[in-house]
Design an enzyme around this catalytic site. Structure first.
Site, PDB file in Angstrom:
ATOM      1  N   CYS A 140      40.023 -41.997  11.930  1.00  0.00           N
ATOM      2  CA  CYS A 140      41.339 -41.628  11.420  1.00  0.00           C
ATOM      3  C   CYS A 140      41.120 -41.158   9.975  1.00  0.00           C
ATOM      4  CB  CYS A 140      42.315 -42.813  11.508  1.00  0.00           C
ATOM      5  SG  CYS A 140      41.854 -44.235  10.499  1.00  0.00           S
ATOM      6  N   ARG A 141      42.135 -41.215   9.163  1.00  0.00           N
ATOM      7  CA  ARG A 141      41.979 -40.752   7.784  1.00  0.00           C
ATOM      8  C   ARG A 141      41.151 -41.721   6.953  1.00  0.00           C
ATOM      9  NH1 ARG A 141      44.212 -42.005   3.220  1.00  0.00           N
ATOM     10  NH2 ARG A 141      45.877 -43.188   4.205  1.00  0.00           N
TER      11      ARG A 141
END
Length: 104
Positions: free
Chosen positions: A70-71
């Site tokens: 994810c980020r």
């Protein structure tokens, strides 16, 4: 109550994740939003937003190996909880997410 120690067992550094993805046949799952994915993503990553993961988990083969990103690493850690609940055995969350991946 959710086990807060799961991440410890399923997280790996970005450099190790890249190696597993490139050389060990792991599939890369991006659990960010479609907008985030459109802005920046890893070529070849499969987008399954975290909000859709439970309903789309049957799209994934339990016999394959996965890297989840994810980020920053928070959503991918939560995704690993879903992988555990669904009986997957070979998967890792990338510590530091795409931010760390882009640094190595």
């Amino acid at each position: 109550m959710e086990d807060q120690n799961i991440e410890v067992h399923t997280s790996i550094e970005a450099i190790r994740a890249k190696d597993l993805w490139k050389n060990q046949g792991y599939t890369l799952i991006d659990v960010r939003t479609p907008v985030e994915y459109q802005d920046d993503h890893i070529e070849g990553a499969i987008l399954i937003p975290i909000d859709e993961l439970k309903s789309r988990i049957l799209e994934l083969d339990k016999n394959k190996k996965y890297i989840v990103i994810c980020r920053s690493g928070n959503r991918s850690s939560k995704a690993c909880d879903i992988f555990i609940q669904q009986g997957f055995s070979e998967f890792y969350s990338v510590k530091g997410g795409l931010e760390a991946w882009n640094q190595v």
